[in-house]
Motif scaffolding. Structure first.
Motif, PDB file in Angstrom:
ATOM      1  N   MET B   1      20.593  42.183  63.419  1.00  0.00           N
ATOM      2  CA  MET B   1      19.520  43.043  62.923  1.00  0.00           C
ATOM      3  C   MET B   1      19.913  44.508  63.111  1.00  0.00           C
ATOM      4  N   LEU B  61      22.307  27.102  41.763  1.00  0.00           N
ATOM      5  CA  LEU B  61      23.375  28.080  41.818  1.00  0.00           C
ATOM      6  C   LEU B  61      24.580  27.589  42.597  1.00  0.00           C
ATOM      7  N   THR B 162      26.586  28.194  32.175  1.00  0.00           N
ATOM      8  CA  THR B 162      27.736  29.075  31.981  1.00  0.00           C
ATOM      9  C   THR B 162      28.268  29.698  33.255  1.00  0.00           C
ATOM     10  N   ASP B 164      29.817  30.886  36.751  1.00  0.00           N
ATOM     11  CA  ASP B 164      30.994  30.662  37.576  1.00  0.00           C
ATOM     12  C   ASP B 164      30.776  31.515  38.822  1.00  0.00           C
ATOM     13  N   MET B 165      30.457  30.842  39.901  1.00  0.00           N
ATOM     14  CA  MET B 165      30.038  31.611  41.073  1.00  0.00           C
ATOM     15  C   MET B 165      31.196  31.942  42.015  1.00  0.00           C
ATOM     16  N   TYR B 167      33.047  34.287  42.169  1.00  0.00           N
ATOM     17  CA  TYR B 167      33.126  35.674  42.614  1.00  0.00           C
ATOM     18  C   TYR B 167      32.326  35.913  43.885  1.00  0.00           C
ATOM     19  N   LYS B 168      31.464  34.944  44.246  1.00  0.00           N
ATOM     20  CA  LYS B 168      30.675  35.100  45.454  1.00  0.00           C
ATOM     21  C   LYS B 168      31.349  34.483  46.677  1.00  0.00           C
ATOM     22  N   LYS B 171      35.905  36.027  50.494  1.00  0.00           N
ATOM     23  CA  LYS B 171      37.287  36.372  50.226  1.00  0.00           C
ATOM     24  C   LYS B 171      37.848  37.295  51.299  1.00  0.00           C
ATOM     25  N   TYR B 173      37.027  40.434  54.342  1.00  0.00           N
ATOM     26  CA  TYR B 173      36.375  41.730  54.395  1.00  0.00           C
ATOM     27  C   TYR B 173      37.124  42.759  53.569  1.00  0.00           C
ATOM     28  N   SER B 174      38.404  42.672  53.557  1.00  0.00           N
ATOM     29  CA  SER B 174      39.152  43.745  52.916  1.00  0.00           C
ATOM     30  C   SER B 174      40.208  43.188  51.975  1.00  0.00           C
ATOM     31  N   LYS B 175      40.819  44.106  51.273  1.00  0.00           N
ATOM     32  CA  LYS B 175      41.893  43.729  50.356  1.00  0.00           C
ATOM     33  C   LYS B 175      43.036  43.061  51.114  1.00  0.00           C
ATOM     34  N   ASN B 176      43.283  43.543  52.333  1.00  0.00           N
ATOM     35  CA  ASN B 176      44.380  42.972  53.126  1.00  0.00           C
ATOM     36  C   ASN B 176      44.137  41.497  53.409  1.00  0.00           C
ATOM     37  N   VAL B 177      42.890  41.183  53.791  1.00  0.00           N
ATOM     38  CA  VAL B 177      42.576  39.785  54.101  1.00  0.00           C
ATOM     39  C   VAL B 177      42.698  38.924  52.843  1.00  0.00           C
ATOM     40  N   ARG B 178      42.207  39.434  51.743  1.00  0.00           N
ATOM     41  CA  ARG B 178      42.304  38.673  50.495  1.00  0.00           C
ATOM     42  C   ARG B 178      43.756  38.392  50.150  1.00  0.00           C
ATOM     43  N   LYS B 180      46.208  38.183  52.273  1.00  0.00           N
ATOM     44  CA  LYS B 180      46.745  37.210  53.230  1.00  0.00           C
ATOM     45  C   LYS B 180      46.337  35.793  52.850  1.00  0.00           C
TER      46      LYS B 180
END
Lengths: 255, 202
Positions: B1, B61, B162, B164-165, B167-168, B171, B173-178, B180
Motif C-alpha cells: 500500500m 480474458l 480476437t 491476444d493477451m 502483451y500483458k 516480462k 521489470y526492465s528491458k534487461n530482464v526481458r 535475459k
C-alpha cells in the motif's frame, strides 16, 4: 532521437497524455488490491489497474521504438513537467470507494474515446490502440454498471456517489486540456476537442441519468493550463515520487 | 500500500453492515463455434448481471473464447459420480421443462454441455439425461433448468474472438530482464533447467 525529440512530437504528446493517465491511475488504483468491497470486485478492480499499466506500457513501447528509448525510461525517468497526465488521476481517494469508482469511470470513458481516435491512425499505433480500445470498452461497461448499481442501490450509496461526482467533475474537464500549447489543430484529435468532449458528456449523462445522479460538465478554456502541460498539483508530485522511488535509487540497475 | 496513504486510512464507525447476499455461480466457456461449453470455474456475485460481468472479466480474458454461460450453483443438480462409466437407463419422456445436460466425459475432467432433455423435475431430468447421454464413457451428469442458465451476448464480447493477451504477460521489470528471459528461452530447454535445478538444490 532523444527524449526531447519525443516530447516535442505532437502525436507523441497526445499518446503520452493517454499513457501517463493510465500509468498513474493504475499505480494509484493498485492500492485497492485486497480492500475492494467484495472479493470478485477486488479481483476485477486489481485486474483493471493492471490493464491500465499494461495499456500505458503498450504506448511507451511504441514511443520507445519510434524514439529509440527504453519504455521504462519513458515511464519513470522524465522530469516532472514532462508528464502529460491530467491531475484528476492522482486526486486522493482517501480510500473512499465512491471517489475511486467515480474517478476511474471518468477516466475510463475518456480513454475509450481517445483510443477510438488513435485506432484510426494507420500503422502500428493504430493497431495497438484498436486492441486497447476493446479492453477499455470492457472497463467502461464495468464501471457504468457500478455507477448505476450504487446510484440506485440505497439513499446512502446514492448520496456518497453524488458527493464523489460533485468533488471530481470540476477537475474532470481538464482531461481535455491540449497536452502541448504548440499543437496545431489538425495534428491530433485535439482538432475535435469540442466534439469528443460532447460525446464524453453525452455518455456520462446517460449513465448518471440511469443512476439517479446529476452532474454538470464544463469544457475549460483551451488556454487553461494544468497537468497535460506539465503544471501538476501537489498530489501528483507525491504520487510520482513514490512511484519512482525504487527506480530512482539506482536507475541503471539490472533487475 | 502506498506510504502516502497511511495518514488517510479512516474506518468510519458508522459504516453499514455488510449484506451477505453473495451467491456462488458456475461458469462455463466455449472456445470455438460449435464446441461445447466447458466448466471454467466459480465466482461469487449477488445477482445475474454482476455474475455475467465478472465471468466475462475473470474468465473471458484469460484465454480466447467466444461465449460464456453461467448458472447459480444451487440451480445445478448432479447425479452420482461414477468410478465406472454410467450405464444407460430406460427413462424417457418429453413432458415438462427444458433442462440443459452437462456431462463429465472422463474422471478428473470438467463438465461440459451435451444437450437438452425435457422433464418435470430435476430427478427425472437426471434419469432421462442418463438414458439419453450415458454412452459407456461418461462418469457423471449434471442438469440445470435451461431458463436458469445465463449467457453473454455478442455485444458483450467484443474482445474474446480476437484478443491476444500476451502483451500483458509478465516480462520483467526492465528491458534487461526481458532480454535475459528471451536469451534463457532460446538457449536452454526447460528440462535442462529442471535437471540442473534438482541437482543443485537436492
Amino acid at each position: 532521437m532523444t527524449m526531447q525529440t519525443m516530447l516535442t512530437d505532437p502525436l507523441a504528446a497526445m499518446l503520452l497524455a493517454a499513457a501517463d493517465d493510465l500509468l498513474m491511475l493504475g499505480h494509484v488504483q493498485s492500492d485497492w488490491t485486497g480492500l475492494a468491497p467484495i472479493l470478485e470486485e477486488d479481483i476485477a478492480a486489481s485486474a483493471m489497474a493492471q490493464d491500465d499499466l499494461s495499456h500505458a506500457l503498450v504506448i511507451y513501447e511504441f514511443l520507445g521504438g519510434e524514439h529509440d528509448l527504453d519504455p521504462d525510461t519513458i515511464a519513470f525517468d522524465r522530469n516532472l513537467e514532462d508528464y502529460r497526465c491530467c491531475d484528476l488521476v492522482t486526486v486522493p481517494d482517501d480510500f473512499d470507494w465512491s471517489i475511486s469508482l467515480c474517478k476511474r469511470w471518468l477516466v475510463a470513458s475518456y480513454s475509450k474515446l481517445g483510443f477510438d481516435r488513435f485506432a484510426t491512425i494507420e500503422g502500428d499505433i493504430g493497431q495497438r490502440c484498436a486492441r486497447l480500445r476493446d479492453e477499455a470498452a470492457i472497463h467502461v461497461a464495468h464501471l457504468n454498471n457500478w455507477i448505476i448499481r450504487l446510484g440506485t442501490g440505497s439513499q446512502e450509496s446514492n448520496d456518497r456517489l453524488q458527493q464523489a461526482i460533485n468533488k471530481l467533475i470540476p477537475e474532470a474537464g481538464m482531461l481535455f486540456e491540449p497536452p502541448d500549447a504548440g499543437l496545431e489543430q489538425d495534428e491530433s484529435f485535439c482538432c475535435g476537442r469540442q466534439e469528443i468532449f460532447e460525446e464524453w458528456v453525452d455518455q456520462n449523462i446517460a449513465t448518471l441519468s440511469q443512476a439517479n445522479l446529476q452532474g454538470t460538465f464544463t469544457l475549460p478554456d483551451r488556454e487553461a493550463v494544468g497537468g497535460r502541460r506539465g503544471i501538476h498539483a501537489d498530489h501528483f508530485v507525491e504520487q510520482f515520487e513514490e512511484m519512482t522511488e525504487v527506480r530512482r535509487t539506482e536507475p541503471s540497475a539490472a533487475w | 500500500m502506498s506510504k502516502i496513504r497511511e495518514t488517510f486510512i479512516n474506518f468510519d464507525a458508522d459504516l453499514p453492515s455488510p449484506t451477505p447476499d453473495h451467491r456462488q455461480w458456475v461458469v462455463y466457456t466455449c472456445k470455438r463455434a460449435g464446441a461445447p461449453y466447458k466448466w471454467a470455474g466459480y465466482l461469487e456475485a449477488p445477482d445475474t448481471e454482476l455474475a455475467l460481468q465478472y465471468a466475462r472479466e475473470h474468465y473471458g480474458l484469460d484465454e480466447a473464447c467466444i461465449g460464456i454461460i453461467c448458472h447459480d450453483h444451487t440451480d445445478g443438480t448432479d447425479g452420482p459420480y461414477g468410478l465406472e462409466p454410467l450405464l444407460p437407463g430406460e427413462a424417457h419422456g418429453d413432458d415438462g421443462d427444458c433442462w440443459t445436460v452437462f456431462t463429465l466425459v472422463h474422471r478428473g475432467g470438467n463438465h461440459q454441455t451435451a444437450g437438452n432433455v425435457k422433464a418435470p423435475d430435476a430427478d427425472t431430468a437426471l434419469q432421462r439425461a442418463t438414458s439419453a447421454f450415458a454412452d459407456g464413457k461418461i462418469r457423471s451428469i449434471r442438469v440445470v433448468k435451461s431458463d436458469r442458465i445465463y449467457m453473454t451476448n455478442d455485444d458483450e464480447s467484443p474482445i474474446w474472438p480476437t484478443h491476444d493477451m500476451t502483451y500483458k504477460l509478465a516480462k520483467g521489470y526492465s528491458k534487461n530482464v526481458r532480454a535475459k528471459w528471451a536469451r534463457f528461452r532460446d538457449e536452454r530447454t526447460y528440462e535442462q533447467y529442471r535437471k540442473e535445478d534438482i541437482s543443485k538444490h537436492f
